[in-house]
Design a protein around this motif. Structure first.
Motif, PDB file in Angstrom:
ATOM      1  N   ILE A 312      38.006  12.698  23.379  1.00 51.54           N
ATOM      2  CA  ILE A 312      38.498  13.076  24.710  1.00 51.54           C
ATOM      3  C   ILE A 312      38.484  14.599  24.873  1.00 51.54           C
ATOM      4  O   ILE A 312      39.532  15.255  24.906  1.00 51.54           O
ATOM      5  CB  ILE A 312      39.921  12.541  24.979  1.00 51.54           C
ATOM      6  N   GLU A 313      37.276  15.160  24.995  1.00 46.79           N
ATOM      7  CA  GLU A 313      37.115  16.607  24.881  1.00 46.79           C
ATOM      8  C   GLU A 313      37.920  17.405  25.895  1.00 46.79           C
ATOM      9  O   GLU A 313      38.475  18.457  25.562  1.00 46.79           O
ATOM     10  CB  GLU A 313      35.631  16.973  24.971  1.00 46.79           C
ATOM     11  N   ASP A 314      38.011  16.942  27.150  1.00 45.34           N
ATOM     12  CA  ASP A 314      38.757  17.719  28.134  1.00 45.34           C
ATOM     13  C   ASP A 314      40.258  17.667  27.872  1.00 45.34           C
ATOM     14  O   ASP A 314      40.971  18.669  28.022  1.00 45.34           O
ATOM     15  CB  ASP A 314      38.432  17.269  29.561  1.00 45.34           C
ATOM     16  N   ALA A 315      40.749  16.506  27.441  1.00 43.26           N
ATOM     17  CA  ALA A 315      42.169  16.402  27.081  1.00 43.26           C
ATOM     18  C   ALA A 315      42.484  17.261  25.866  1.00 43.26           C
ATOM     19  O   ALA A 315      43.589  17.808  25.745  1.00 43.26           O
ATOM     20  CB  ALA A 315      42.538  14.941  26.813  1.00 43.26           C
ATOM     21  N   ARG A 316      41.530  17.391  24.943  1.00 44.38           N
ATOM     22  CA  ARG A 316      41.704  18.252  23.783  1.00 44.38           C
ATOM     23  C   ARG A 316      41.976  19.691  24.211  1.00 44.38           C
ATOM     24  O   ARG A 316      42.880  20.355  23.702  1.00 44.38           O
ATOM     25  CB  ARG A 316      40.456  18.239  22.915  1.00 44.38           C
ATOM     26  N   THR A 317      41.180  20.179  25.158  1.00 42.96           N
ATOM     27  CA  THR A 317      41.349  21.561  25.597  1.00 42.96           C
ATOM     28  C   THR A 317      42.740  21.773  26.182  1.00 42.96           C
ATOM     29  O   THR A 317      43.410  22.766  25.890  1.00 42.96           O
ATOM     30  CB  THR A 317      40.273  21.927  26.634  1.00 42.96           C
ATOM     31  N   GLY A 318      43.191  20.822  27.004  1.00 38.97           N
ATOM     32  CA  GLY A 318      44.541  20.920  27.542  1.00 38.97           C
ATOM     33  C   GLY A 318      45.595  20.912  26.460  1.00 38.97           C
ATOM     34  O   GLY A 318      46.604  21.631  26.538  1.00 38.97           O
TER      35      GLY A 318
END
Length: 423
Positions: A312-318
């Motif tokens: 979940i790459e975008d959730a990782r950034t958050g």
């Protein structure tokens, strides 16, 4: 005493028993035994050599040298563990551990140089000038057709003195059988990619197997951070760094108007939360999001474990950003809302910032032409100076389009919205 004229006895025709060999070791020196022993030894040696040769042939090929200049460092994808993850095998991580990794802080992030210590001294003029934004469009080795389409239709919109745009690739996965038609096809594909890179100079090949769940986004930020690393001013360094999908069309004038007056020394996190999942907390969707240089340098220089970069790459950034000290390193979140999203769910106007889900090539052409037509009808040239005031886009983004409401309702009926998961 034996008579010298006594007749010598011949060796018996029958093979002596094992017991006799043990009691009379000299029998091993008989010519027939020496010959057989030599043959046996030679046979064993040949078998060992054949096994060693087969082991060399069937061993995995070495990772080829990067066709682009990239930092030399290991990634999770270089390990057997990483390759298992790429194949969907999460034996080393149970669901609870994956979920916990989205909640707990990472020591490497907390212990490294924090964004407020990194700064952002990036001029847009002069010999050591940087650019407003580095845009990394995530692609794959076999997507040359899509890259060529973007080179023709989308990339000419972006002035090179303000933007650096690169396609971000990983290496193709290794076939299970290194001596196979698939292995030959992989080698041929890599040769074509290398030729394309030399021709266009707009591609970066990351040293990892290409799989978004393997931590490609972190590897991308790591490449940017290392590529533009250095004390003081570094020529070409970007004020902001964006990750974008290759089915997203970004509205160039509105990107410029949205970022040109932002202070890149602050922790800017820009994107859209419209349509995201609530399951992993606060984050901006992966269709396109951007961060200021200090955040990218901070993340890219953190040697995080596999558990904190996969999935979940975008959730990782958050998740990474949520663990910054809110006093010394507050995050400035700029949510563009429904001015970014799937093109068939938006009310597209001059306030629109990004169109996603352009899966078909004809949709890329159609939606780009649609943007130009809307701007023309508004008597607004589609040029770098004519971007809409970002405050108007933010205000527009707070209004949920009718088509987006319909899609949300459809997902609820399908049972996707578990416990208010979908926004």
């Amino acid at each position: 005493m034996t008579s010298p004229h006594a007749k010598a006895k011949a060796y018996p025709l029958t093979r002596p028993s094992v017991k006799r060999y043990l009691s009379n070791p000299q029998l091993l020196l008989r010519p027939s035994i020496r010959l057989k022993t030599s043959l046996y030894t030679l046979t064993v040696a040949i078998i060992v050599l054949v096994i060693l040769a087969l082991n060399v042939v069937t061993s995995p090929p070495k990772v080829p040298e990067d066709v682009n200049t990239v930092p030399s460092h290991d990634t999770p994808a270089d390990t057997t563990e990483g390759k298992d993850v790429a194949k969907g095998k999460d034996a080393h991580l149970v669901d609870e551990e994956i979920q916990r990794s989205f909640e707990e802080p990472d020591f490497a992030l907390l212990s490294g140089a924090q964004p407020s210590e990194i700064g952002c001294d990036i001029p847009l003029e002069g010999e050591d000038k940087g650019v407003l934004m580095f845009i990394g469009i995530f692609s794959a080795a076999d997507k040359k057709g899509r890259r060529d389409l973007y080179r023709e239709v989308i990339l000419p919109d972006f002035p090179p003195d303000m933007f650096t745009v690169k396609f971000i690739l990983g290496t193709p996965a290794y076939p299970e059988n290194p001596v196979s038609q698939e292995a030959v096809a992989r080698s041929m594909l890599l040769s074509k990619v290398e030729a394309e890179m030399e021709e266009h100079g707009d591609m970066v090949m990351l040293p990892m197997i290409d799989n978004i769940d393997l931590g490609k986004t972190h590897e991308y930020f790591k490449w940017v951070a290392k590529h533009y690393a250095g004390e003081g001013r570094v020529k070409g360094r970007p004020r902001f760094v964006m990750k974008a999908d290759d089915d997203t069309i970004l509205v160039m004038p509105n990107l410029i108007s949205g970022f040109k007056d932002l202070d890149c020394s602050t922790n800017v996190y820009w994107g859209t939360s419209a349509g995201r999942s609530h399951y992993f907390g606060d984050y901006f969707r992966g269709l396109a999001y951007a961060m200021s240089w200090p955040l990218v340098s901070w993340i890219g220089n953190a040697d995080m474990p596999l558990a904190h970069i996969i999935k979940i790459e975008d959730a990782r950034t958050g998740q990474w950003l949520r663990h910054l000290d809110p006093v010394t390193d507050p995050v400035k979140r700029i949510d563009m809302g429904w001015t970014m999203g799937d093109w068939n769910q938006l009310d597209v106007t001059t306030e629109t910032v990004g169109l996603h889900w352009c899966k078909l090539d004809e949709w890329v052409r159609e939606q780009h032409a649609r943007l130009l037509q809307i701007w023309s009808e508004a008597d607004r040239p589609y040029t770098p100076e004519m971007g809409v005031d970002p405050r108007l886009s933010v205000k527009k983004g707070k209004q949920t389009p009718e088509e987006a409401q319909k899609e949300h309702q459809r997902q609820k009926e399908l049972g996707w919205d578990v416990g208010g998961n979908i926004e």
